[in-house]
Design an enzyme around this catalytic site. Sequence first.
Site, mmCIF file in Angstrom:
data_model
loop_
_atom_site.group_PDB
_atom_site.id
_atom_site.type_symbol
_atom_site.label_atom_id
_atom_site.label_comp_id
_atom_site.label_asym_id
_atom_site.label_seq_id
_atom_site.Cartn_x
_atom_site.Cartn_y
_atom_site.Cartn_z
ATOM 1 N N ASP A 51 45.887 45.085 35.980
ATOM 2 C CA ASP A 51 45.383 43.717 35.915
ATOM 3 C C ASP A 51 46.459 42.856 35.275
ATOM 4 O O ASP A 51 46.832 43.075 34.120
ATOM 5 C CB ASP A 51 44.095 43.677 35.082
ATOM 6 N N GLU A 136 45.744 43.243 42.125
ATOM 7 C CA GLU A 136 45.010 42.177 42.796
ATOM 8 C C GLU A 136 45.941 41.455 43.774
ATOM 9 O O GLU A 136 47.089 41.177 43.446
ATOM 10 C CB GLU A 136 44.466 41.175 41.776
ATOM 11 N N ASP A 215 39.836 43.274 30.266
ATOM 12 C CA ASP A 215 40.981 43.505 31.142
ATOM 13 C C ASP A 215 41.048 44.945 31.642
ATOM 14 O O ASP A 215 41.460 45.203 32.770
ATOM 15 C CB ASP A 215 42.277 43.126 30.423
#
Length: 243
Positions: A51, A136, A215
Amino acid sequence: MGSVKVKLHRPLEGKIKTATVKREGEHWYIIFITEVDPKPLPPSEEAIGIDLGTNPHFLVTSEGEMVEAPRHFQKAEEKLAKAQRELSRKKKGSNRRKKARLKVAKLHRKIANQRRDFHHKVARKLVNRYGTIVHEDLNVQALSRSHIAKGVHDAGWAQFLQILAYKAEEAGRRVVGVDPKHTSQDCPVCGHREKRPLWVRVYTCPQCSTLLHRDVAAAQNILARAWTGPSGVAIPCPRSPGL
Protein backbone atom coordinates in the site's frame (compact mmCIF):
# COMPACT_ATOMS: atom_id res chain seq x y z
CA MET A 1 31.60 15.27 -32.52
CA GLY A 2 34.82 13.34 -32.65
CA SER A 3 36.22 11.63 -29.55
CA VAL A 4 34.67 12.54 -26.19
CA LYS A 5 36.00 11.49 -22.79
CA VAL A 6 33.42 9.93 -20.49
CA LYS A 7 33.47 8.57 -16.95
CA LEU A 8 31.69 5.22 -16.92
CA HIS A 9 29.81 4.53 -13.67
CA ARG A 10 29.86 0.80 -14.43
CA PRO A 11 31.00 -1.43 -17.32
CA LEU A 12 28.62 -1.59 -20.27
CA GLU A 13 26.83 -4.91 -20.75
CA GLY A 14 25.26 -6.35 -23.88
CA LYS A 15 24.86 -4.80 -27.31
CA ILE A 16 24.62 -1.00 -27.47
CA LYS A 17 21.44 0.08 -29.27
CA THR A 18 21.39 3.86 -28.73
CA ALA A 19 23.45 6.59 -27.06
CA THR A 20 21.82 9.85 -25.96
CA VAL A 21 23.70 12.96 -24.84
CA LYS A 22 21.87 14.85 -22.10
CA ARG A 23 22.55 18.09 -20.25
CA GLU A 24 21.36 18.81 -16.70
CA GLY A 25 22.42 22.24 -15.48
CA GLU A 26 26.17 22.44 -15.98
CA HIS A 27 26.60 18.67 -16.20
CA TRP A 28 26.61 16.52 -19.32
CA TYR A 29 25.66 12.84 -19.44
CA ILE A 30 25.63 10.12 -22.07
CA ILE A 31 22.89 7.52 -21.67
CA PHE A 32 23.38 4.10 -23.29
CA ILE A 33 20.51 1.72 -24.03
CA THR A 34 21.81 -1.82 -24.39
CA GLU A 35 20.26 -5.18 -25.19
CA VAL A 36 21.08 -7.81 -22.58
CA ASP A 37 19.84 -11.28 -21.74
CA PRO A 38 17.44 -11.45 -18.76
CA LYS A 39 18.87 -12.59 -15.44
CA PRO A 40 16.03 -14.41 -13.67
CA LEU A 41 16.30 -14.93 -9.94
CA PRO A 42 15.58 -18.30 -8.30
CA PRO A 43 11.81 -18.98 -8.26
CA SER A 44 9.89 -17.67 -5.24
CA GLU A 45 6.36 -18.65 -4.21
CA GLU A 46 6.09 -15.74 -1.79
CA ALA A 47 3.61 -12.96 -2.60
CA ILE A 48 3.25 -9.53 -1.03
CA GLY A 49 0.73 -6.73 -1.19
CA ILE A 50 1.96 -3.13 -0.90
CA ASP A 51 0.00 0.00 0.00
CA LEU A 52 1.68 3.21 -1.18
CA GLY A 53 1.48 6.36 0.94
CA THR A 54 3.05 9.79 1.38
CA ASN A 55 3.41 10.50 5.10
CA PRO A 56 4.62 9.06 7.40
CA HIS A 57 5.10 5.84 5.38
CA PHE A 58 6.04 5.55 1.73
CA LEU A 59 5.06 1.90 1.65
CA VAL A 60 3.34 -0.60 3.97
CA THR A 61 3.28 -4.32 3.20
CA SER A 62 0.66 -6.98 3.90
CA GLU A 63 3.15 -8.55 6.32
CA GLY A 64 3.21 -5.39 8.44
CA GLU A 65 6.55 -3.96 7.30
CA MET A 66 6.55 -0.16 7.12
CA VAL A 67 9.00 1.84 4.99
CA GLU A 68 9.33 5.42 6.17
CA ALA A 69 8.76 8.15 3.59
CA PRO A 70 12.07 10.02 3.05
CA ARG A 71 10.27 13.25 1.95
CA HIS A 72 13.30 14.57 0.09
CA PHE A 73 11.52 17.62 -1.34
CA GLN A 74 9.96 18.56 1.99
CA LYS A 75 13.33 18.42 3.74
CA ALA A 76 14.98 20.62 1.09
CA GLU A 77 12.00 22.97 0.65
CA GLU A 78 13.35 25.77 2.85
CA LYS A 79 16.75 25.74 1.15
CA LEU A 80 15.11 25.62 -2.28
CA ALA A 81 12.78 28.53 -1.48
CA LYS A 82 15.76 30.63 -0.37
CA ALA A 83 17.63 29.87 -3.60
CA GLN A 84 14.57 30.77 -5.69
CA ARG A 85 14.16 34.08 -3.85
CA GLU A 86 17.80 34.90 -4.57
CA LEU A 87 17.23 34.06 -8.24
CA SER A 88 14.19 36.36 -8.47
CA ARG A 89 16.25 39.30 -7.16
CA LYS A 90 18.99 38.98 -9.78
CA LYS A 91 18.97 41.14 -12.91
CA LYS A 92 17.88 39.31 -16.05
CA GLY A 93 20.77 38.46 -18.37
CA SER A 94 23.44 38.97 -15.67
CA ASN A 95 26.11 36.45 -14.71
CA ARG A 96 24.84 36.46 -11.13
CA ARG A 97 21.39 35.40 -12.34
CA LYS A 98 22.97 32.61 -14.36
CA LYS A 99 24.82 31.35 -11.26
CA ALA A 100 21.65 31.60 -9.17
CA ARG A 101 19.69 29.63 -11.78
CA LEU A 102 22.34 26.89 -11.79
CA LYS A 103 22.11 26.73 -7.98
CA VAL A 104 18.35 26.16 -8.14
CA ALA A 105 18.77 23.53 -10.85
CA LYS A 106 21.43 21.77 -8.77
CA LEU A 107 19.10 21.53 -5.78
CA HIS A 108 16.29 20.09 -7.92
CA ARG A 109 18.71 17.58 -9.45
CA LYS A 110 19.89 16.47 -6.01
CA ILE A 111 16.32 15.91 -4.83
CA ALA A 112 15.49 13.90 -7.97
CA ASN A 113 18.64 11.77 -7.60
CA GLN A 114 17.91 11.06 -3.92
CA ARG A 115 14.34 10.03 -4.75
CA ARG A 116 15.45 7.79 -7.62
CA ASP A 117 18.11 6.10 -5.48
CA PHE A 118 15.53 5.42 -2.75
CA HIS A 119 13.11 3.92 -5.29
CA HIS A 120 15.77 1.62 -6.73
CA LYS A 121 16.74 0.30 -3.29
CA VAL A 122 13.16 -0.38 -2.17
CA ALA A 123 12.24 -2.00 -5.49
CA ARG A 124 15.34 -4.20 -5.44
CA LYS A 125 14.56 -5.42 -1.93
CA LEU A 126 11.02 -6.41 -2.94
CA VAL A 127 12.05 -8.10 -6.19
CA ASN A 128 14.82 -10.10 -4.52
CA ARG A 129 12.44 -11.56 -1.94
CA TYR A 130 8.99 -11.97 -3.52
CA GLY A 131 7.83 -13.83 -6.61
CA THR A 132 4.62 -11.78 -6.89
CA ILE A 133 4.22 -8.13 -5.87
CA VAL A 134 0.73 -6.64 -5.87
CA HIS A 135 -0.04 -2.93 -5.78
CA GLU A 136 -3.01 -0.64 -6.35
CA ASP A 137 -3.52 0.38 -9.98
CA LEU A 138 -3.52 4.08 -9.11
CA ASN A 139 -4.34 6.98 -11.41
CA VAL A 140 -1.21 8.88 -10.39
CA GLN A 141 -1.78 11.64 -12.95
CA ALA A 142 -5.18 12.48 -11.44
CA LEU A 143 -3.84 12.28 -7.88
CA SER A 144 -1.04 14.67 -8.81
CA ARG A 145 -3.73 17.31 -9.44
CA SER A 146 -5.65 16.65 -6.21
CA HIS A 147 -5.30 18.10 -2.70
CA ILE A 148 -2.52 15.58 -1.99
CA ALA A 149 -0.54 16.58 -5.10
CA LYS A 150 2.48 17.84 -3.17
CA GLY A 151 2.88 14.58 -1.27
CA VAL A 152 2.33 12.49 -4.41
CA HIS A 153 5.04 14.39 -6.31
CA ASP A 154 7.44 14.09 -3.37
CA ALA A 155 6.80 10.34 -3.05
CA GLY A 156 7.20 9.77 -6.81
CA TRP A 157 4.79 6.81 -7.05
CA ALA A 158 4.82 6.69 -10.87
CA GLN A 159 8.61 6.46 -11.04
CA PHE A 160 8.73 3.83 -8.28
CA LEU A 161 6.15 1.59 -9.99
CA GLN A 162 8.01 1.92 -13.30
CA ILE A 163 11.31 0.92 -11.66
CA LEU A 164 9.61 -1.95 -9.81
CA ALA A 165 8.05 -3.24 -13.04
CA TYR A 166 11.25 -3.38 -15.08
CA LYS A 167 13.31 -4.88 -12.25
CA ALA A 168 10.65 -7.56 -11.78
CA GLU A 169 10.53 -8.33 -15.51
CA GLU A 170 14.31 -8.72 -15.65
CA ALA A 171 14.26 -11.02 -12.61
CA GLY A 172 11.34 -13.15 -13.82
CA ARG A 173 8.98 -11.85 -11.12
CA ARG A 174 5.34 -10.74 -11.41
CA VAL A 175 3.98 -7.28 -10.62
CA VAL A 176 0.19 -7.05 -10.53
CA GLY A 177 -1.97 -3.90 -10.34
CA VAL A 178 -5.44 -4.27 -8.79
CA ASP A 179 -8.52 -2.08 -8.36
CA PRO A 180 -7.85 0.31 -5.43
CA LYS A 181 -11.55 0.81 -4.62
CA HIS A 182 -12.41 0.28 -0.92
CA THR A 183 -9.04 -1.31 -0.06
CA SER A 184 -8.74 0.91 3.02
CA GLN A 185 -12.39 0.45 4.06
CA ASP A 186 -12.74 -3.35 4.03
CA CYS A 187 -11.74 -5.66 6.86
CA PRO A 188 -9.33 -8.26 5.39
CA VAL A 189 -10.58 -10.91 7.83
CA CYS A 190 -14.39 -10.76 7.54
CA GLY A 191 -14.91 -8.31 4.67
CA HIS A 192 -16.92 -5.77 6.69
CA ARG A 193 -16.87 -2.36 4.96
CA GLU A 194 -16.85 0.89 6.89
CA LYS A 195 -15.69 4.32 5.78
CA ARG A 196 -13.36 6.02 8.25
CA PRO A 197 -11.62 9.42 8.32
CA LEU A 198 -7.99 9.42 7.19
CA TRP A 199 -6.69 10.31 10.66
CA VAL A 200 -7.90 6.93 12.00
CA ARG A 201 -4.84 4.70 11.58
CA VAL A 202 -5.65 1.81 13.95
CA TYR A 203 -9.14 0.47 14.63
CA THR A 204 -11.06 -2.59 15.77
CA CYS A 205 -13.41 -4.18 13.25
CA PRO A 206 -16.98 -3.88 14.64
CA GLN A 207 -17.96 -7.14 12.89
CA CYS A 208 -15.20 -9.58 13.95
CA SER A 209 -13.37 -7.52 16.65
CA THR A 210 -10.01 -7.87 14.88
CA LEU A 211 -7.47 -5.15 15.73
CA LEU A 212 -6.23 -3.64 12.47
CA HIS A 213 -3.73 -1.07 11.29
CA ARG A 214 -5.42 0.80 8.43
CA ASP A 215 -2.48 0.59 5.98
CA VAL A 216 -1.62 -3.05 6.77
CA ALA A 217 -5.28 -3.99 6.30
CA ALA A 218 -5.28 -2.15 2.94
CA ALA A 219 -2.14 -4.02 1.84
CA GLN A 220 -3.76 -7.34 2.77
CA ASN A 221 -6.86 -6.45 0.76
CA ILE A 222 -4.63 -5.50 -2.18
CA LEU A 223 -2.91 -8.89 -2.03
CA ALA A 224 -6.24 -10.72 -1.77
CA ARG A 225 -7.43 -9.13 -5.03
CA ALA A 226 -4.56 -10.58 -7.08
CA TRP A 227 -4.20 -13.91 -8.86
CA THR A 228 -1.02 -15.70 -7.85
CA GLY A 229 -1.46 -19.16 -9.34
CA PRO A 230 1.01 -20.60 -11.89
CA SER A 231 0.55 -19.61 -15.52
CA GLY A 232 -2.69 -21.00 -16.89
CA VAL A 233 -4.07 -21.92 -13.48
CA ALA A 234 -5.84 -18.85 -12.14
CA ILE A 235 -6.66 -19.14 -8.45
CA PRO A 236 -7.55 -16.45 -5.94
CA CYS A 237 -4.64 -15.37 -3.80
CA PRO A 238 -5.14 -16.58 -0.21
CA ARG A 239 -5.80 -13.85 2.31
CA SER A 240 -2.97 -12.89 4.60
CA PRO A 241 -3.79 -13.54 8.25
CA GLY A 242 -5.23 -10.60 10.14
CA LEU A 243 -3.30 -8.80 12.84
